[in-house]
Design a protein around this motif. Structure first.
Motif, PDB file in Angstrom:
ATOM      1  N   MET A 130      -5.126  73.073 -31.755  1.00 26.88           N
ATOM      2  CA  MET A 130      -4.730  71.730 -32.196  1.00 26.88           C
ATOM      3  C   MET A 130      -3.667  71.162 -31.256  1.00 26.88           C
ATOM      4  N   ASP A 131      -3.862  69.927 -30.823  1.00 28.23           N
ATOM      5  CA  ASP A 131      -2.862  69.263 -29.979  1.00 28.23           C
ATOM      6  C   ASP A 131      -1.708  68.757 -30.844  1.00 28.23           C
ATOM      7  N   TYR A 132      -0.501  69.008 -30.388  1.00 27.90           N
ATOM      8  CA  TYR A 132       0.663  68.564 -31.146  1.00 27.90           C
ATOM      9  C   TYR A 132       1.872  68.461 -30.220  1.00 27.90           C
TER      10      TYR A 132
ATOM     11  N   ILE B 237       1.791  78.278 -35.174  1.00 26.42           N
ATOM     12  CA  ILE B 237       0.628  77.424 -34.891  1.00 26.42           C
ATOM     13  C   ILE B 237      -0.397  78.174 -34.044  1.00 26.42           C
ATOM     14  N   GLY B 238       0.087  78.941 -33.081  1.00 29.28           N
ATOM     15  CA  GLY B 238      -0.817  79.764 -32.295  1.00 29.28           C
ATOM     16  C   GLY B 238      -1.189  79.208 -30.943  1.00 29.28           C
ATOM     17  N   ASN B 239      -0.734  78.015 -30.613  1.00 24.00           N
ATOM     18  CA  ASN B 239      -0.948  77.487 -29.267  1.00 24.00           C
ATOM     19  C   ASN B 239       0.253  76.637 -28.851  1.00 24.00           C
ATOM     20  N   MET B 240       0.388  76.427 -27.551  1.00 30.36           N
ATOM     21  CA  MET B 240       1.561  75.737 -27.026  1.00 30.36           C
ATOM     22  C   MET B 240       1.473  74.232 -27.284  1.00 30.36           C
ATOM     23  N   PRO B 241       2.623  73.556 -27.483  1.00 34.02           N
ATOM     24  CA  PRO B 241       2.623  72.100 -27.695  1.00 34.02           C
ATOM     25  C   PRO B 241       2.361  71.345 -26.406  1.00 34.02           C
ATOM     26  N   LYS B 242       1.934  70.104 -26.554  1.00 33.74           N
ATOM     27  CA  LYS B 242       1.763  69.243 -25.382  1.00 33.74           C
ATOM     28  C   LYS B 242       3.116  68.827 -24.820  1.00 33.74           C
ATOM     29  N   ALA B 243       4.134  68.834 -25.671  1.00 34.62           N
ATOM     30  CA  ALA B 243       5.497  68.481 -25.234  1.00 34.62           C
ATOM     31  C   ALA B 243       6.482  68.921 -26.301  1.00 34.62           C
ATOM     32  N   ILE B 244       7.750  68.991 -25.903  1.00 30.08           N
ATOM     33  CA  ILE B 244       8.859  69.262 -26.804  1.00 30.08           C
ATOM     34  C   ILE B 244       9.865  68.125 -26.647  1.00 30.08           C
ATOM     35  N   SER B 245      10.460  67.695 -27.739  1.00 26.55           N
ATOM     36  CA  SER B 245      11.432  66.603 -27.679  1.00 26.55           C
ATOM     37  C   SER B 245      12.604  66.924 -28.596  1.00 26.55           C
ATOM     38  N   LEU B 246      13.797  66.476 -28.207  1.00 28.84           N
ATOM     39  CA  LEU B 246      15.021  66.888 -28.893  1.00 28.84           C
ATOM     40  C   LEU B 246      15.712  65.737 -29.633  1.00 28.84           C
ATOM     41  N   SER B 247      16.157  66.062 -30.828  1.00 27.87           N
ATOM     42  CA  SER B 247      17.059  65.215 -31.615  1.00 27.87           C
ATOM     43  C   SER B 247      18.307  66.036 -31.865  1.00 27.87           C
TER      44      SER B 247
ATOM     45  N   GLU C  67      25.506  80.557 -31.490  1.00 27.48           N
ATOM     46  CA  GLU C  67      24.745  80.715 -32.730  1.00 27.48           C
ATOM     47  C   GLU C  67      23.698  79.598 -32.862  1.00 27.48           C
ATOM     48  N   ILE C  68      24.074  78.398 -32.437  1.00 31.72           N
ATOM     49  CA  ILE C  68      23.147  77.264 -32.500  1.00 31.72           C
ATOM     50  C   ILE C  68      22.043  77.424 -31.457  1.00 31.72           C
ATOM     51  N   TRP C  69      22.387  77.880 -30.256  1.00 31.76           N
ATOM     52  CA  TRP C  69      21.389  78.147 -29.218  1.00 31.76           C
ATOM     53  C   TRP C  69      20.385  79.196 -29.695  1.00 31.76           C
ATOM     54  N   ASP C  70      20.869  80.225 -30.356  1.00 32.73           N
ATOM     55  CA  ASP C  70      19.985  81.262 -30.880  1.00 32.73           C
ATOM     56  C   ASP C  70      19.047  80.682 -31.941  1.00 32.73           C
ATOM     57  N   ALA C  71      19.581  79.819 -32.813  1.00 30.39           N
ATOM     58  CA  ALA C  71      18.756  79.179 -33.838  1.00 30.39           C
ATOM     59  C   ALA C  71      17.724  78.260 -33.203  1.00 30.39           C
ATOM     60  N   PHE C  72      18.102  77.593 -32.109  1.00 23.87           N
ATOM     61  CA  PHE C  72      17.182  76.713 -31.386  1.00 23.87           C
ATOM     62  C   PHE C  72      15.989  77.521 -30.866  1.00 23.87           C
ATOM     63  N   LYS C  73      16.269  78.638 -30.207  1.00 27.49           N
ATOM     64  CA  LYS C  73      15.196  79.459 -29.646  1.00 27.49           C
ATOM     65  C   LYS C  73      14.286  80.007 -30.742  1.00 27.49           C
ATOM     66  N   LYS C  74      14.894  80.494 -31.834  1.00 27.82           N
ATOM     67  CA  LYS C  74      14.100  81.070 -32.909  1.00 27.82           C
ATOM     68  C   LYS C  74      13.226  80.010 -33.590  1.00 27.82           C
ATOM     69  N   SER C  75      13.763  78.813 -33.770  1.00 27.73           N
ATOM     70  CA  SER C  75      12.987  77.747 -34.405  1.00 27.73           C
ATOM     71  C   SER C  75      11.836  77.298 -33.510  1.00 27.73           C
ATOM     72  N   MET C  76      12.110  77.116 -32.228  1.00 27.68           N
ATOM     73  CA  MET C  76      11.074  76.706 -31.282  1.00 27.68           C
ATOM     74  C   MET C  76       9.987  77.775 -31.173  1.00 27.68           C
ATOM     75  N   ASP C  77      10.400  79.006 -30.923  1.00 28.37           N
ATOM     76  CA  ASP C  77       9.424  80.088 -30.753  1.00 28.37           C
ATOM     77  C   ASP C  77       8.674  80.376 -32.062  1.00 28.37           C
ATOM     78  N   GLY C  78       9.383  80.278 -33.176  1.00 26.55           N
ATOM     79  CA  GLY C  78       8.750  80.544 -34.463  1.00 26.55           C
ATOM     80  C   GLY C  78       7.674  79.538 -34.803  1.00 26.55           C
ATOM     81  N   MET C  79       7.932  78.257 -34.531  1.00 26.31           N
ATOM     82  CA  MET C  79       6.938  77.231 -34.834  1.00 26.31           C
ATOM     83  C   MET C  79       5.709  77.378 -33.941  1.00 26.31           C
ATOM     84  N   ILE C  80       5.955  77.650 -32.661  1.00 29.65           N
ATOM     85  CA  ILE C  80       4.837  77.814 -31.726  1.00 29.65           C
ATOM     86  C   ILE C  80       3.987  79.029 -32.116  1.00 29.65           C
ATOM     87  N   ALA C  81       4.650  80.132 -32.475  1.00 37.20           N
ATOM     88  CA  ALA C  81       3.926  81.341 -32.876  1.00 37.20           C
ATOM     89  C   ALA C  81       3.111  81.100 -34.138  1.00 37.20           C
TER      90      ALA C  81
END
Length: 485
Positions: free
Chosen positions: A1-3, A65-75, A49-63
């Motif tokens: 799925m594209d996301y 879903i099962g495929n890489m996103p078309k892009a990542i964007s930050l708020s 601690e925030i950097w660690d949470a960033f990595k875990k959230s990004m990697d966790g969501m990608i894992a």
């Protein structure tokens, strides 16, 4: 799925949200973190601690879903500040928006010509939340740390440096520092002069669609601030539409093609992109005031049933709470009064008032406070015809009807639990050409709350008394505050 993956770096957690190419969110992954308060008024966090949470959230969501996103964007949450060395290493804990140690500096600036000049140029209210005041505080109170600092950066800049080894700041985060000229799009000379820093001690400002690529080839869009992204994710980017959010605190925001300064109310004007400013004001006392009231009327742990009971009890109480008014300034307040020494007040109390009248007055007071910001915004903005509303208020039809009647505007309920992360995804989609215009994202078949004109006169009368009350009690509040320090 594209996301596209939108990641919101908040005050209490990082949340990654997947948004498909039809602009619908379908998954989320979140990691929380703590804060410390080593002294009264301090509010600090560990950036690692925030950097660690960033990595875990990004990697966790990608894992997940099962495929890489078309892009990542930050708020990202606004107004954070940390001193770092030339390698991007934090020299001290990060100071968050909630830190109040520089309150006296902000008060000093608000009473000066140079302060008001800086406000008009930067669009940032003169308040302890701003990096402008935080840097001045560090210069005056911790000169050794100040002199050791290579750059003063925000949490988003810290994470961006971790990703790409460059100091960049998007125009949106820059526009809420009090250091950035929002029309010239450069660091503001007067702000730099009073802080005692030069542009080299700040990151290079870039557009909010600035993009870099990870080693995997995935584009990462730098994005904007959480408030601006929330408006985008809530559909509040058209003229005539305001966005109201009530969580622990609250905010009122509208989109504009130019800054909308208001010296008296000191509303903000922050940058979303090259065509759009998000203007408005925050209040301190949203859901926290309601929570305070309920907790002081029960003898058990606060739960959802307690809120539902209160909403049920006040449904039969007529608009205006039988002449009872509540000023909700339990933690002082920001817009439009910017008064950390204000306090809460019940006014008009009579023998006939029962608990339900007080409960309804608390909710009405929160609504009056939000309307006070909206009223200030309408002084120099296009007429507001509709309010998109989100947060805890949507759990109560009675509360939403109250807001519609007090503002005199129809409400549109938006699905915005993840509005900032969704907004980040939408900004990336436009930057990468996946969508052409934010206007195409209007809410289809919205759920609406229509204003009831029958209650309008009562609420307008009470709102005018609400404003008069604060003005009449302001000096007494300040005297009482000093007596009880």
């Amino acid at each position: 799925m594209d996301y596209v993956l939108g990641i919101d770096i908040g005050t209490g957690s990082v949340k990654a949200v997947a948004v498909d190419t039809k602009c619908k969110s379908f998954g989320a992954f979140q990691h929380h973190y703590s804060f410390t308060s080593p002294h009264p008024g301090y509010h600090e966090q560990n950036p690692e601690e925030i950097w660690d949470a960033f990595k875990k959230s990004m990697d966790g969501m990608i894992a997940e879903i099962g495929n890489m996103p078309k892009a990542i964007s930050l708020s990202s949450a606004m107004h954070s500040l940390m001193p770092v060395d030339e390698n991007g290493k934090a020299l001290a804990p990060m100071i968050t928006w909630a830190d109040n140690r520089s309150a006296e500096i902000a008060k000093r600036l608000r009473n000066s010509e140079i302060g008001l000049s800086i406000y008009k140029a930067t669009g940032t209210p003169l308040h302890a939340m701003s990096p402008l005041c935080k840097i001045i505080w560090l210069k005056e109170n911790n000169p050794d740390l100040f002199s050791q600092t290579h750059k003063f950066i925000s949490i988003k800049e810290y994470i961006w440096y971790k990703l790409f080894k460059e100091f960049k700041i998007d125009y949106s985060i820059a526009s809420c520092t009090g250091l950035f000229n929002i029309t010239q799009l450069s660091w503001h000379k007067d702000s730099l002069n009073i802080t005692g820093i030069d542009p080299k001690m700040l990151s290079e400002p870039v557009q909010t669609d600035y993009t870099k690529f990870l080693n995997t080839g995935i584009p990462v869009v730098i994005g904007a601030s959480d408030g601006c992204m929330a408006n985008l994710g809530s559909g509040g980017i058209k003229p005539g539409i305001a966005v109201m959010t009530i969580g622990t605190s609250g905010a009122v925001r509208i989109a504009s093609d130019k800054p909308l300064p208001n010296e008296k109310a000191m509303t903000f004007s922050y940058i979303l992109d090259k065509d759009t400013f998000i203007c408005g004001g925050p209040i301190n006392n949203g859901g926290i005031a309601l929570q305070w009231w309920i907790k002081n009327n029960i003898k058990h742990e606060l739960g959802e049933a307690d809120y539902e009971q209160l909403f049920g009890e006040i449904a039969s109480i007529a608009a205006g709470s039988k002449g009872l008014l509540f000023l909700p300034y339990l933690t002082g307040d920001r817009a439009p009064i910017w008064d950390s020494e204000s306090c809460g007040v019940f006014f008009g109390v009579k023998l006939e008032h029962e608990k339900a009248h007080f409960s309804r007055a608390v909710l009405e007071g929160i609504c009056y406070s939000m309307y006070d910001v909206l009223d200030a915004m309408q002084e120099n903005a296009e007429a507001i015809k509709q309010i998109n509303i989100s947060g805890g208020i949507v759990k109560s039809e009675t509360w939403m009807q109250m807001m519609a009647d007090i503002t005199g505007k129809d409400l549109v309920i938006t699905q915005t639990e993840d509005a900032s992360a969704v907004g980040a995804s939408l900004l990336a989609m436009k930057a990468l050409g996946l969508i052409t215009d934010y206007a195409d994202l209007s809410i289809k078949e919205p759920k609406m709350v229509k204003t009831n004109p029958k209650n309008g006169d009562v609420y307008l009368r009470n709102f005018m008394i609400f404003k008069t009350l604060y003005s009449a009690l302001k000096n007494t509040m300040h005297e009482f505050y000093k007596m009880n320090l």
